[in-house]
Write a protein that holds these residues in place. Structure first.
Motif, short mmCIF file in Angstrom:
data_model
loop_
_atom_site.label_atom_id
_atom_site.label_comp_id
_atom_site.label_asym_id
_atom_site.label_seq_id
_atom_site.Cartn_x
_atom_site.Cartn_y
_atom_site.Cartn_z
N ILE A 119 -4.11 10.25 -7.80
CA ILE A 119 -3.61 9.41 -6.70
C ILE A 119 -2.83 10.25 -5.70
O ILE A 119 -2.95 10.09 -4.48
N ARG A 120 -2.04 11.20 -6.22
CA ARG A 120 -1.23 12.04 -5.32
C ARG A 120 -2.07 12.96 -4.47
O ARG A 120 -1.64 13.40 -3.40
N PHE A 122 -4.48 12.12 -2.73
CA PHE A 122 -4.69 11.46 -1.45
C PHE A 122 -3.38 11.22 -0.70
O PHE A 122 -3.33 11.30 0.52
N GLY A 123 -2.32 10.96 -1.46
CA GLY A 123 -1.02 10.80 -0.81
C GLY A 123 -0.59 12.08 -0.11
O GLY A 123 -0.09 12.05 1.02
N ALA A 126 -2.62 12.91 3.06
CA ALA A 126 -2.25 12.09 4.22
C ALA A 126 -0.99 12.60 4.91
O ALA A 126 -0.61 12.08 5.95
N ILE B 118 -10.47 5.48 -9.56
CA ILE B 118 -9.28 5.79 -8.75
C ILE B 118 -9.71 6.57 -7.50
O ILE B 118 -9.25 6.30 -6.38
N LEU B 121 -11.33 4.38 -4.93
CA LEU B 121 -10.36 3.59 -4.17
C LEU B 121 -10.20 4.17 -2.77
O LEU B 121 -10.31 3.48 -1.76
N PHE B 122 -10.00 5.48 -2.71
CA PHE B 122 -9.73 6.10 -1.42
C PHE B 122 -11.00 6.31 -0.61
O PHE B 122 -10.99 6.19 0.61
N LEU B 136 -5.30 5.37 7.73
CA LEU B 136 -4.40 6.36 7.11
C LEU B 136 -3.12 5.71 6.58
O LEU B 136 -2.61 6.09 5.53
N VAL B 139 -4.06 4.29 3.36
CA VAL B 139 -4.16 5.35 2.34
C VAL B 139 -2.77 5.64 1.78
O VAL B 139 -2.56 5.73 0.56
N ARG B 140 -1.80 5.78 2.68
CA ARG B 140 -0.43 6.08 2.24
C ARG B 140 0.14 4.93 1.40
O ARG B 140 0.78 5.14 0.36
N ALA B 143 -1.62 4.92 -2.00
CA ALA B 143 -1.22 6.08 -2.81
C ALA B 143 0.15 5.83 -3.42
O ALA B 143 0.41 6.12 -4.60
N ARG B 144 1.03 5.26 -2.63
CA ARG B 144 2.36 4.90 -3.12
C ARG B 144 2.27 3.84 -4.22
O ARG B 144 2.93 3.94 -5.26
N GLY B 146 -0.26 3.20 -6.17
CA GLY B 146 -0.85 3.78 -7.37
C GLY B 146 0.15 4.62 -8.14
O GLY B 146 0.20 4.58 -9.37
N ASP B 147 0.95 5.37 -7.42
CA ASP B 147 1.98 6.18 -8.06
C ASP B 147 2.99 5.28 -8.79
O ASP B 147 3.37 5.55 -9.93
#
Lengths: 335, 335
Positions: A119-120, A122-123, A126, B118, B121-122, B136, B139-140, B143-144, B146-147
């Motif tokens: 997951i990170r 993609f984080g 970005a 996972i 997803l992106f 974008l 995406v952020r 990602a947050r 998911g984390d």
């Protein structure tokens, strides 16, 4: 240049030092268990080849190092995640000379940490301060690479005998698997780097070609290592493939090159039953006797030659030179 | 409205039908083993609540349903991935009344399939035909989310006795875990939907609040289900939590509300040793006797009230109504 000097050139390059600094700064300590385990998975003594290839690809097309650094860390996250989950799947309790993540923290936390690292990816991607359209292209490129990587991992399991044709027609399937499992992330790293660095479609294509050949060379040579090195140096139990009854590149070549007696011997070993050490020793004899070891090395070296052949036209000769050194490294290392 | 009518209103809404159609079309068959296993994980009889919340949030702020559909599928991929990996971690061999993914395809392929979901997803998110900056942002946001989801999963394991304070001060830790494990993805789905639908920051904030309260209500009520329903209806062995010695919301409330005798009884059950069925029966008695069951339900209902309280100002009353129905559903279902 000696192998040691080559490894030093790559892993002590200013690019590599900057990547290591950025990784250390991002994972400097504190936080929850998830952060601690992620740090353990990330800050191991690897060569950081994928981030290096991403940054070198960006610089090779005139891009800015700092601007693509979050993407460089991102590809290392995906690589680390795949190692963490691979070690669970293969039951490998050591990695690079120390306990693998699941051996140290348990399977549950290792699964979750791998997920978080994906997951990170993609984080972090970005966060790159480049045009939105380029970041989104990189998201698409690395989503594709990650998907290919998963396909390669799943195909690898299918190559184990007695899967139909696992040994006989196995070379083509093997090369397809290797292109996905190792090549896809190399390719994704280089493509994403060139796109984020503002490269033209032609330049992106050149680094993609480079990466595919380099990835194949790496996978081929990785498969050779158990027949060349000793575990104290490779830091990985080199019986992992043979324990998992996996026919690797030199074994598949030996099966093709050998006569009926050699083929039967390989088939007997891969049918299981032998202790890992004895199985590896038996395969080593066949791989030597059939000339498959030299042949496998020649194949890997040819991939390196092909990888380097297109780099000359890239704008930055220095960054292109670093890419070339990474390709050379594929077939000149002891782990 | 009866519970059945409510479930019908949500799961048979035109939005839900469109999501199911898009999911079926995307996963229509064929492909490699990875696609087959992904299809198995995705096309199970779930309620598709997260995609529904994403689309309803987009429409509530005036966005277009078709334009956000790839993102709606994306959040279901993450949800499905977390279930596949959770079932491995918890050792649950059934899910929604059929074999869980690892029980059917093995742990190795289940790990890889979760990873691929996972990643997709992106990849799917990046297909939305809306402005790059909004994609974008999504995406952020995801990602947050998911984390946070991973943090919640890891914290859940830490809440098991004899972790220090697992029972005594466990309620606060439990609510923090639930906010991450269930709330984060609900929040991410709604926020991403509103952003992709072109919502104002204020509108994005409103759906985020809605999602957090709804997520808490869902988690609280999920924990109640083993004490209310029977496994034939819930489709999940309702002894999973108790088998894993996990103190859930009503149990933590019973521990707080009960006297010394009740506390000791809970502690003895969660120390392990009892058969799962007997352990659940013992906990059910304490949860009833202390009034914790009613109290837990009242808490969940209060979260639903809070969730719905801000929806009135959103531009589309119809989409806001669907969001409200989803919140109601949190505490009015039998699985």
């Amino acid at each position: 240049m000696t192998a040691d000097a080559l490894i030093h050139e790559v892993t002590s390059s200013p690019v590599a030092a900057d990547i290591r600094r950025a990784l250390d700064a991002r994972w400097s300590g504190g936080g929850e268990p998830l952060d601690e385990i992620s740090r353990y998975a990330l800050l191991s003594p690897g060569k950081l080849l994928r981030p290096l290839m991403l940054v070198a690809s960006a610089e090779a097309v005139g891009g800015d190092r700092e601007a693509v650094m979050p993407a460089a860390l991102a590809v290392e996250y995906l690589h680390a995640a795949s190692l963490v989950h691979d070690d669970i799947i293969d039951g490998d309790d050591t990695r690079r000379g120390r306990a693998s993540v699941h051996a140290r923290y348990g399977v549950a936390d290792a699964i979750i940490t791998g997920d978080a690292l994906i997951i990170r990816l993609f984080g972090s991607l970005a966060e790159c301060p480049v045009p939105d359209a380029d970041v989104l292209s990189a998201v698409r490129i690395l989503a594709r690479a990650g998907d290919d990587l998963c396909r390669g991992q799943m195909r690898e399991a299918l190559l184990v005998p007695p899967a139909p044709g696992a040994l006989g027609s196995g070379l083509a399937a093997y090369l397809g698997m290797a292109a996905l499992k190792t090549g896809a992330l190399f390719r994704g790293a280089c493509q994403a780097g060139a796109v984020l660095g503002g490269g033209t479609p032609g330049e992106v294509g050149i680094v993609a070609e480079f990466a595919e050949h380099t990835g194949l060379a790496f996978q081929m040579y990785d498969d050779l290592l158990p027949f060349l090195g000793d575990p104290a140096v490779t830091g990985k139990p080199d019986t992992s493939d043979v324990s998992n009854l996996r026919p690797t590149f030199p074994v598949l070549l030996a099966h093709r090159e050998g006569g009926p007696a050699e083929r039967r011997r390989i088939e007997r070993v891969l049918a299981g039953g032998l202790a890992p050490g004895a199985a590896l020793a038996a395969l080593r004899e066949v791989v030597m006797a059939t000339g498959a070891l030299d042949l496998a090395l020649a194949h890997a070296q040819e991939e390196v030659r092909l990888a380097k052949s297109g780099l000359g036209v890239l704008p930055s000769a220095e960054a292109a030179g670093l890419l070339g050194a990474v390709a050379e490294l594929a077939v000149r290392r002891d782990r």
